[in-house]
Design a protein around this motif. Structure first.
Motif, short mmCIF file in Angstrom:
data_model
loop_
_atom_site.label_atom_id
_atom_site.label_comp_id
_atom_site.label_asym_id
_atom_site.label_seq_id
_atom_site.Cartn_x
_atom_site.Cartn_y
_atom_site.Cartn_z
N LEU A 27 0.83 -1.20 0.00
CA LEU A 27 0.00 0.00 0.00
C LEU A 27 0.87 1.26 0.00
O LEU A 27 0.60 2.22 -0.72
N CYS A 28 1.92 1.25 0.81
CA CYS A 28 2.83 2.40 0.86
C CYS A 28 3.47 2.65 -0.49
O CYS A 28 3.56 3.80 -0.95
N LEU A 29 3.91 1.59 -1.14
CA LEU A 29 4.56 1.72 -2.44
C LEU A 29 3.57 2.17 -3.51
O LEU A 29 3.85 3.07 -4.31
N GLY A 30 2.40 1.53 -3.52
CA GLY A 30 1.40 1.84 -4.54
C GLY A 30 0.90 3.27 -4.46
O GLY A 30 0.76 3.95 -5.48
N ILE A 31 0.64 3.74 -3.25
CA ILE A 31 0.13 5.10 -3.06
C ILE A 31 1.20 6.12 -3.45
O ILE A 31 0.90 7.16 -4.05
N ALA A 32 2.47 5.84 -3.13
CA ALA A 32 3.56 6.74 -3.51
C ALA A 32 3.65 6.86 -5.03
O ALA A 32 3.76 7.97 -5.58
N LEU A 33 3.62 5.74 -5.72
CA LEU A 33 3.72 5.75 -7.18
C LEU A 33 2.54 6.46 -7.81
O LEU A 33 2.69 7.22 -8.76
N ALA A 34 1.32 6.22 -7.26
CA ALA A 34 0.12 6.87 -7.80
C ALA A 34 0.13 8.36 -7.52
O ALA A 34 -0.53 9.13 -8.23
N SER A 35 0.86 8.79 -6.50
CA SER A 35 0.93 10.21 -6.14
C SER A 35 1.99 10.96 -6.92
O SER A 35 2.16 12.17 -6.76
N GLY A 36 2.75 10.24 -7.75
CA GLY A 36 3.82 10.88 -8.50
C GLY A 36 5.02 11.21 -7.64
O GLY A 36 5.81 12.11 -7.96
N ALA A 37 5.16 10.48 -6.52
CA ALA A 37 6.25 10.72 -5.57
C ALA A 37 7.25 9.57 -5.63
O ALA A 37 6.94 8.48 -6.15
N PRO A 38 8.47 9.75 -5.11
CA PRO A 38 9.43 8.64 -5.06
C PRO A 38 8.87 7.45 -4.28
O PRO A 38 8.17 7.66 -3.27
N PRO A 39 9.12 6.21 -4.73
CA PRO A 39 8.55 5.03 -4.05
C PRO A 39 8.85 4.98 -2.56
O PRO A 39 8.00 4.59 -1.76
N LEU A 40 10.06 5.38 -2.19
CA LEU A 40 10.45 5.28 -0.79
C LEU A 40 9.69 6.27 0.09
O LEU A 40 9.59 6.08 1.31
N SER A 41 9.11 7.32 -0.50
CA SER A 41 8.39 8.33 0.30
C SER A 41 7.17 7.73 0.98
O SER A 41 6.81 8.12 2.10
N GLY A 42 6.54 6.77 0.31
CA GLY A 42 5.39 6.10 0.93
C GLY A 42 5.81 5.22 2.09
O GLY A 42 5.13 5.16 3.12
N VAL A 43 6.94 4.53 1.92
CA VAL A 43 7.44 3.67 2.99
C VAL A 43 7.87 4.50 4.20
O VAL A 43 7.63 4.14 5.35
N THR A 71 -4.26 10.91 -2.43
CA THR A 71 -3.48 10.68 -3.65
C THR A 71 -3.71 11.76 -4.70
O THR A 71 -2.75 12.31 -5.26
N ALA A 72 -4.99 12.07 -4.96
CA ALA A 72 -5.30 13.07 -6.00
C ALA A 72 -4.76 14.44 -5.61
O ALA A 72 -4.23 15.17 -6.46
N ILE A 73 -4.88 14.79 -4.33
CA ILE A 73 -4.38 16.08 -3.85
C ILE A 73 -2.87 16.15 -4.01
O ILE A 73 -2.32 17.15 -4.48
N VAL A 74 -2.18 15.07 -3.62
CA VAL A 74 -0.72 15.04 -3.68
C VAL A 74 -0.23 15.12 -5.13
O VAL A 74 0.67 15.90 -5.47
N LEU A 75 -0.84 14.32 -6.00
CA LEU A 75 -0.43 14.30 -7.42
C LEU A 75 -0.61 15.67 -8.06
O LEU A 75 0.28 16.18 -8.75
N THR A 76 -1.78 16.29 -7.82
CA THR A 76 -2.05 17.62 -8.38
C THR A 76 -1.09 18.67 -7.82
O THR A 76 -0.58 19.53 -8.54
N ALA A 77 -0.84 18.57 -6.50
CA ALA A 77 0.03 19.55 -5.85
C ALA A 77 1.47 19.46 -6.36
O ALA A 77 2.10 20.49 -6.64
N ILE A 78 1.99 18.24 -6.51
CA ILE A 78 3.37 18.08 -7.00
C ILE A 78 3.49 18.64 -8.41
O ILE A 78 4.46 19.31 -8.76
N THR A 79 2.44 18.39 -9.23
CA THR A 79 2.45 18.90 -10.61
C THR A 79 2.39 20.42 -10.63
O THR A 79 3.14 21.08 -11.36
N ASP A 80 1.49 21.01 -9.82
CA ASP A 80 1.33 22.47 -9.81
C ASP A 80 2.55 23.18 -9.23
O ASP A 80 2.96 24.24 -9.73
N LEU A 81 3.12 22.60 -8.16
CA LEU A 81 4.27 23.24 -7.52
C LEU A 81 5.55 23.03 -8.31
O LEU A 81 6.51 23.81 -8.17
N GLY A 82 5.57 21.97 -9.11
CA GLY A 82 6.71 21.75 -9.99
C GLY A 82 7.86 20.98 -9.39
O GLY A 82 8.84 20.68 -10.07
N ALA A 83 7.78 20.66 -8.10
CA ALA A 83 8.89 19.92 -7.46
C ALA A 83 8.38 19.22 -6.20
O ALA A 83 7.60 19.79 -5.44
#
Length: 530
Positions: A27-43, A71-83
């Motif tokens: 779950l930690c890995l899957g949610i991190a990947l779906a959020s557009g974040a590094p895999p280890l960030s979920g762990v 997940t949707a909030i994180v993915l959108t935020a990373i895209t909008d903030l650019g980093a």
């Protein structure tokens, strides 16, 4: 909790902590990947959720970690903030806001969640878990682990039709074997007594061995790496350091970062409070969690997680349900799961990467069944429509939309029934009953507010001419001024015009500041001439 108490609970809570670890890892890995974040960030979020939040919180069942609802909030935020580094700064802001919410005692909001809505949320999560894990159990892993939305792009059955074209026989065999082991461990007394060897661990080991046997034999049943747990495997300390991202504190001057932080804080806090209420319902000992302390724990957890490159977290229903079903007795179970995540990810990621997702799907499917078992629906059916309808509405709404929207709909329906019941309790008689009554006795409820005005007005309107009416307020402690004025107008004006004999009992002369009158004297008495 004292250290000795924690150590004393290891025997009871290690098996449940191990089960939660196995469930939480993908779950930690899957949610991190779906959020557009590094895999280890979920762990990292899972580790902090177990060790930090688990230690501070006094919830005995709930487990925190990265949540699908964010997940949707994180993915959108990373895209909008650019980093991602700027997003981590937003996570720090979210943690600070949650700390403040804890200190201003915002956790008391959870006291207003009805049990039927909470139980409906749990049943809906159970249904979603089953439906979302069936593809993983069949070897089709297009969807990420932890996703709790069935209809992201409308009523989408395309996913399920695609599933039947991609069934993997080896994954199905592993799933069936795992389910058989889990059921046997739950039903056979001799196996149930082996508490230090949980069925989930046996199922995972069996799944690994079975798949390795398929590989060694060259069988087409062998499950490929894309259907296994996929942790990053650093070869050196420098590799591990490169996997960890640090926040960019320059984002503290960026208004967008503050907006994202506030959004995460609000959504994460609401989801946490909902999960805490659900966890307390799952606790066999019915212990009550300090929700204000929980918000503080979540705030500190999000601060630390964001400082070291982790995703924001909440208390999560899926992990908490797995924890309760595995027999957890204290918060030590959540802490053990955090320790296992930390130790195993650092030392044996290559072994964890042998675990078939089909085995973990089997564990979650049984967790989902226990949440949504038919007995729960039957229980609320027997409680009557005022409990059953909000329960079912919450189930349907959560499954069809998402957790927050679904619970909001369930709450709205519950409030509707509360208001409806409150309006009826003041007093209501149908026209037929009034016509057949020789003497009409209207006994008001203990509290009569403006919500009761419509029902009382309708009853007074239906009273026919030449009737005898007694309105009794002797057991009433509060009456709204507008209701009193309506009753007074009825007694002084309409009763005289239509020759209605009215007796008012228990009313005070001064109705602008109404209190219960122990002497029960009459405010107004108008009797029809005989």
């Amino acid at each position: 909790m004292k250290k000795t108490s924690l150590l004393g609970g290891i025997k009871e809570n290690f098996p449940s902590g191990l089960v939660v670890f196995l469930v939480a890892l993908p779950l930690c890995l899957g949610i991190a990947l779906a959020s557009g974040a590094p895999p280890l960030s979920g762990v990292i979020a899972g580790i902090v959720g177990g060790l930090v939040v688990g230690f501070i919180s006094n919830s005995n069942i709930s487990v925190s970690g990265p949540a699908a609802g964010l997940t949707a909030i994180v993915l959108t935020a990373i895209t909008d903030l650019g980093a991602f580094e700027l997003f981590l700064c937003a996570g720090i802001i979210a943690g600070l806001i949650q700390l403040i919410l804890g200190f201003v005692r915002a956790g008391s909001i959870s006291n207003y969640f009805p049990n039927n809505v909470i139980e409906g949320m749990l049943a809906a999560i159970g249904i979603i878990i089953i439906l979302k894990q069936i593809p993983h159990a069949m070897g089709f892993d297009k969807d990420y682990e932890g996703n709790q939305s069935l209809f992201e792009n409308g009523f989408n059955f395309g996913y399920f039709t695609e599933l039947f074209g991609a069934i993997h026989p080896g994954a199905i065999i592993v799933t069936l074997v795992s389910v058989a082991i889990l059921i046997a461990w739950d039903k056979i007394p001799a196996l149930k007594r082996m508490k230090m060897l949980p069925g989930a661990l046996v199922a995972v080991v069996a799944g690994i061995l079975l798949n390795e046997a398929f590989k060694l034999s060259g069988s087409s049943l062998a499950i490929s790496s894309q259907h296994l747990v996929s942790l990053p495997v650093p070869q050196s300390l420098d590799d591990f350091k490169n996997l960890v991202t640090m926040p960019d504190f320059g984002g503290l001057t960026n208004p967008k970062v503050w907006i994202v932080g506030a959004t995460i804080a609000i959504v994460a806090s609401i989801e946490t409070l909902l999960c805490i209420e659900a966890s307390d319902r799952l606790d066999k000992q019915r212990r009550i969690t300090d929700t204000n302390l929980e918000l503080k724990a979540q705030g500190i957890g999000n601060l630390i997680s964001s400082f070291i490159g982790g995703l924001p977290m909440t208390s999560v229903v899926v992990r908490s349900s797995a924890n309760a079903n595995a027999g957890a007795t204290s918060k030590l179970s959540a802490m053990i799961h955090g320790v296992l995540l930390l130790v195993c990810v650092l030392t044996i990621p290559f072994i964890l990467n042998l675990i078939p997702l089909a085995t973990l799907a089997a564990v979650l499917i049984l967790v989902g069944y226990k949440l949504a078992k038919p007995a729960t629906f039957k229980h609320f059916w027997h409680l009557g429509k005022f409990q059953f309808i909000p329960f079912v509405a919450t189930v349907v709404a959560v499954v069809a939309t998402d957790l927050l929207k679904g619970v909001g709909i369930g709450l709205a329906i519950s409030v509707f029934y509360i208001l409806q019941g409150n309006m009826k309790r003041a007093y209501y008689l149908s026209r037929e009953k009034l016509n057949n009554a020789d003497g009409i006795n209207i006994k008001l409820a203990e509290e009569v507010s403006f919500l009761n005005k419509a029902a009382i007005k309708k009853t007074l309107k239906n009273i026919k001419s030449n009737s005898s009416v007694t309105i009794d307020a002797r057991g009433t402690s509060y009456i709204a001024t507008d209701v009193l004025e309506m009753i007074q107008d009825f007694a002084n004006i309409r009763a005289k015009e239509e020759d209605i004999d009215v007796e008012l009992l228990g009313f005070k002369t001064s109705y602008t500041d109404y209190e219960r009158d122990e002497d029960s004297h009459i405010l107004i008495t108008h009797r029809r001439a005989m």
